[in-house]
Design an enzyme around this catalytic site. Structure first.
Site, short mmCIF file in Angstrom:
data_model
loop_
_atom_site.label_atom_id
_atom_site.label_comp_id
_atom_site.label_asym_id
_atom_site.label_seq_id
_atom_site.Cartn_x
_atom_site.Cartn_y
_atom_site.Cartn_z
N GLU A 161 -38.61 61.00 -11.05
CA GLU A 161 -38.93 59.51 -10.75
C GLU A 161 -39.94 58.79 -11.59
O GLU A 161 -39.49 57.56 -11.81
CB GLU A 161 -39.10 59.57 -9.25
CG GLU A 161 -38.20 60.05 -8.15
CD GLU A 161 -38.51 60.38 -6.77
OE1 GLU A 161 -37.68 60.63 -5.96
OE2 GLU A 161 -39.86 60.00 -6.62
N HIS A 194 -34.16 55.35 -2.71
CA HIS A 194 -34.48 56.34 -1.45
C HIS A 194 -33.39 55.95 -0.28
O HIS A 194 -33.64 56.91 0.76
CB HIS A 194 -35.88 56.23 -1.12
CG HIS A 194 -37.00 56.95 -2.10
ND1 HIS A 194 -37.19 56.13 -3.17
CD2 HIS A 194 -37.56 58.17 -2.05
CE1 HIS A 194 -38.05 57.14 -3.85
NE2 HIS A 194 -38.27 58.14 -3.33
#
Length: 303
Positions: A161, A194
């Protein structure tokens, strides 16, 4: 004749300004498009495998490790394609990615210290409960690295990420946005990414409304963390700074305020005081402790 020349000059000036505006707009649009594409590519890489198994199943984790690793490999080349020459003139591709030696140790230590200060309350709870003692047990670390879920949460997720959403995206955003604006725009994509957890939560048995509420909460705090992470990246000029903070935060998890009530009254007071103290100190220390000169960061020193 002079009037004709003046009109021609004004026309040329206006045309040049308009051309520059169009080119700048196109460059900005392409940079934003590249970031959006990287976001979708990262999330899509998690779902290229058709399976009914849960996200925590070893088979699912291994497959996702592979697909995310492919995105990590391709992302820098994709970023480089959209970087303008003037951006690369400020710093080569390695500097843009935050891969450099000067200030490396300082960036790592500062990032961990700042994040630990922010988590002063939860760390106090660990100290009072004695759970901190597991960290000095060698078998804890041995067993952790044998647990694929632990490796995913504490290592692979932060690494991938931060690499994609910070190292590869921030240089693109800085081509058309001011640093402080980029700090808050980039993390929105990180937070949106997310939302894919909705599918995992529904697969686990949650209804759509509950899954949406949980994912919205995740979007909020991941976006806030993303802004902090992006700030560390730009201020220190190091990829390792947001990576260390991300690993630490993933290990600590979101503070469980409900557990405070199980401690004796004096300990509850100390814990709540340290929650406030930690946040206050973090706010005061964030700017001076991330002074770009400490890390010899001349790429984004103007922040």
């Amino acid at each position: 004749m002079e009037d004709t020349g003046f009109v021609a000059y004004r026309f040329y000036t206006c045309f040049s300004a308009l051309s520059k505006l169009i080119l700048d707009y196109n460059a900005c649009a392409s940079s934003i498009f590249a970031c959006v594409f990287l976001t979708f590519a990262y999330v899509a890489s998690l779902y290229v495998w058709r399976t009914q198994l849960s996200r925590d199943h070893p088979s699912t984790i291994k497959r996702r490790f592979f697909s995310v690793a492919c995105i990590m490999f391709l992302a820098p080349f994709f970023m480089l394609f959209f970087l303008k020459e003037e951006t690369l003139n400020k710093g080569d591709v390695y500097q843009q990615l935050g891969l450099r030696l000067p200030g490396l140790i300082a960036a790592s230590v500062t990032s961990l210290l700042l994040t630990a200060v922010l988590f002063l309350g939860p760390l106090t709870m660990q100290f009072l409960s004695g759970t901190w003692k597991i960290y000095i047990e060698p078998m804890y670390w041995v067993s952790s690295w044998q647990d694929l879920t632990w490796v995913r949460n504490h290592f692979m997720a932060p690494l991938s990420e931060e690499w994609v959403f910070r190292a590869c995206m921030m240089p693109l955003l800085l081509q058309c946005l001011e640093p402080f604006t980029a700090v808050f725009v980039g993390p929105l994509l990180f937070g949106i990414a997310h939302f894919h957890h909705i599918f995992e939560q529904m697969k686990a048995g949650f209804d759509l409304k509950t899954a949406l509420i949980i994912s919205t909460f995740q979007f909020a705090y991941t976006s806030l963390f993303g802004a902090y992470s992006a700030y560390l990246f730009l201020r220190t000029g190091h990829f390792v700074a947001p990576l260390a903070a991300h690993m630490f935060c993933n290990h600590m998890g979101f503070p469980n305020f409900g557990e405070i009530r199980f401690y004796p009254s004096l300990q509850r007071l100390a814990i709540m005081s340290n929650f406030v103290l930690g946040l206050t100190l973090w706010c005061f220390l964030l700017t001076p402790m991330t002074n770009p000169y400490i890390f010899d960061n001349r790429l984004h020193w103007q922040i």
